[in-house]
Design an enzyme around this catalytic site. Structure first.
Site, short mmCIF file in Angstrom:
data_model
loop_
_atom_site.label_atom_id
_atom_site.label_comp_id
_atom_site.label_asym_id
_atom_site.label_seq_id
_atom_site.Cartn_x
_atom_site.Cartn_y
_atom_site.Cartn_z
N SER A 1 0.83 -1.20 0.00
CA SER A 1 0.00 0.00 0.00
C SER A 1 0.87 1.26 0.00
CB SER A 1 -0.96 -0.05 1.20
OG SER A 1 -2.03 0.84 1.04
N ASP B 1 -9.54 -5.80 -4.49
CA ASP B 1 -8.97 -4.73 -3.67
C ASP B 1 -9.97 -3.58 -3.55
OD1 ASP B 1 -7.38 -2.60 -2.62
OD2 ASP B 1 -5.59 -3.51 -3.48
N HIS C 1 -7.27 -6.12 -0.27
CA HIS C 1 -6.13 -5.21 -0.30
C HIS C 1 -4.89 -5.74 0.42
CE1 HIS C 1 -4.08 -1.38 -0.69
NE2 HIS C 1 -3.94 -1.29 0.62
#
Length: 214
Positions: A65, A165, A192
């Site tokens: 991320s 995601d 995610h």
């Protein structure tokens, strides 16, 4: 990232996973008040320097991320980093709307867990709301700079992306893979946080093969 770090450790890799400033606390505002892309980038450089002092001379870097932005920046800017990869990367994101929504939800849940009353929660949330847009703007600027240099990246680059995601657009992973000449795009039927959700074992297996082959 701890679960993945332990996996690498079991397979005889040395692992160092610094905590980004503002993360890992019970106060969501810490991320917005103590963190900044410039601070996080310096932490990456400091981590590489620390490992050099520990006698390491070949480096691989991976980021999830937000960390994906800085892992990629290290690959672009640090010659000693030989290869790396990203999971749930926000590069090429058109909007951070889902990230903002998720952070606001996360912040409220944290405050509720800490038994703040509604007045206190509302006060905290107003402060979060007043600061989050500037932070996302700063992150986006950094991500844009990193994205612009992707076509010049010649190092092996692992891309792990969940098909469901909820924070980033999965389709952007294909654009990144197209731009990075030595990229490997791996899809997972998952959300995610690939490092801890049900895809993590397959992700770990794919990463070990990636390292062995490069």
């Amino acid at each position: 990232m701890r679960l993945m770090g332990r996996m690498f450790e079991r397979n005889d890799y040395s692992v160092y996973a610094p905590m980004f400033a503002g993360h890992g606390t019970s106060e969501p505002l810490d991320i917005l008040e103590k963190g900044h892309p410039d601070i996080w980038w310096q932490q990456v450089l400091d981590a590489i320097e620390f490992l050099k002092q520990e006698g390491k001379d070949e480096f691989y870097i991976f980021g999830l991320s937000l960390g994906a932005i800085f892992a990629t920046k290290a690959l672009e800017n640090c010659p000693e980093v030989k290869l790396g990869g990203v999971f749930g990367s926000p590069l090429y994101a058109d909007t951070y709307k889902n990230v903002k929504k998720a952070f606001l939800t996360y912040a409220r849940k944290v405050y509720e867990i800490h038994d703040l009353d509604e007045v206190e929660i509302a006060q905290k949330m107003r402060v979060v709301g007043s600061k989050i847009d500037l932070m996302l703007t700063n992150i986006n600027k950094t991500a844009d700079t990193v994205s612009n240099e992707l076509p010049e990246l010649k190092k092996p680059y692992f891309i792990g992306q969940g098909t469901t995601d909820e924070l980033v657009d999965p389709d952007k992973a294909e654009l990144v893979a197209k731009d990075v000449k030595k990229s490997e795009l791996h899809w997972y039927e998952a959300g995610h946080v690939l490092t801890i959700n049900h895809a993590h074992k397959q992700l770990e297996s794919d990463l070990l093969k990636f390292l062995e082959n490069n």
